[in-house]
Design an enzyme around this catalytic site. Sequence first.
Site, PDB file in Angstrom:
ATOM      1  CE  LYS A 188       0.166   4.607  -6.915  1.00 25.87           C
ATOM      2  NZ  LYS A 188       0.229   3.679  -5.555  1.00 25.87           N
TER       3      LYS A 188
ATOM      4  CG  ASN B 219      -1.768   1.421   1.237  1.00 30.38           C
ATOM      5  OD1 ASN B 219      -2.639   1.590   0.630  1.00 30.38           O
ATOM      6  ND2 ASN B 219      -1.155   2.213   2.304  1.00 30.38           N
TER       7      ASN B 219
ATOM      8  CE1 TYR C  92      -0.237   7.858  -7.034  1.00 31.54           C
ATOM      9  CE2 TYR C  92      -1.492   8.855  -8.381  1.00 31.54           C
ATOM     10  CZ  TYR C  92      -1.323   8.227  -7.441  1.00 31.54           C
ATOM     11  OH  TYR C  92      -2.414   7.655  -6.715  1.00 31.54           O
TER      12      TYR C  92
END
Length: 255
Positions: free
Chosen positions: A149, A81, A145
């Site tokens: 991702k 996470n 990001y």
Amino acid sequence: MVETLQDKGVVVTGAGGGIGAALARRFAAAGARVVVNDLDATKAKAVADEIGAVAVPGDASTIVPEAREALSGTVDVYCANAGLGSGGSEAAPEEVWAAAWDVNVMAHVRAAHALLPEWLERGSGRFVSTVSAAGLLTMIGAAPYSVTKHGAYAFAEWLSLTYRHRGINVHAICPQGVRTDMLAATGTAGDLVLTPTAIEPGDVADALFAGIEENRFLILPHPEVAEYYRIRAAEPDKWLTGMNHIQQKWEATEQ
């Protein structure tokens, strides 16, 4: 569900707050033995003390051996996470790109590398990757990001297709805006794209548990993401044009 997770060993990285803390609380409530990991030792301990778990602070890339020891030798569920919400464009500094790759992708790879031999030997294991809708779509103003991702999603997908016949279950959680410190740090881009439909971290935990119950790979706490993903795949130019309109709107607010 409680019977399924009772006494299982669960590790949640980046669990000092936000989605990670919500996941840790939910697993603990289901009867699991939980390790709470975070770079911030104080936050990790606070969440662990709250839920009767064990805090193992430190870099998420290196904690598998210590977490395994804290769980008496067995990790059943690993929630990758921890993440960096790195903003910027192609001109972002090299160190920003490198850190995003390291935390958002390579930490998952390293954890899987450490866990899979044991999981494959016994024929069971569950890997949960907190990806983001940006991993299926993209996010304006955040190239490091968005790109990393996408990498995190690709790795979770690869794990699932490679090992599902050997008892390894993989879940990719892909929410849009979630009311966390990371959302607050996205600034005006987040205000425009994410904040209007933002949900609570507990909603993400609920979505994961529903997905575990149904053994679904793709977990969409915002169901509308499925339609965006369909349009992106089927009509990429239409989707890119729509996203570019949002980009232009954001640029206008920045002037």
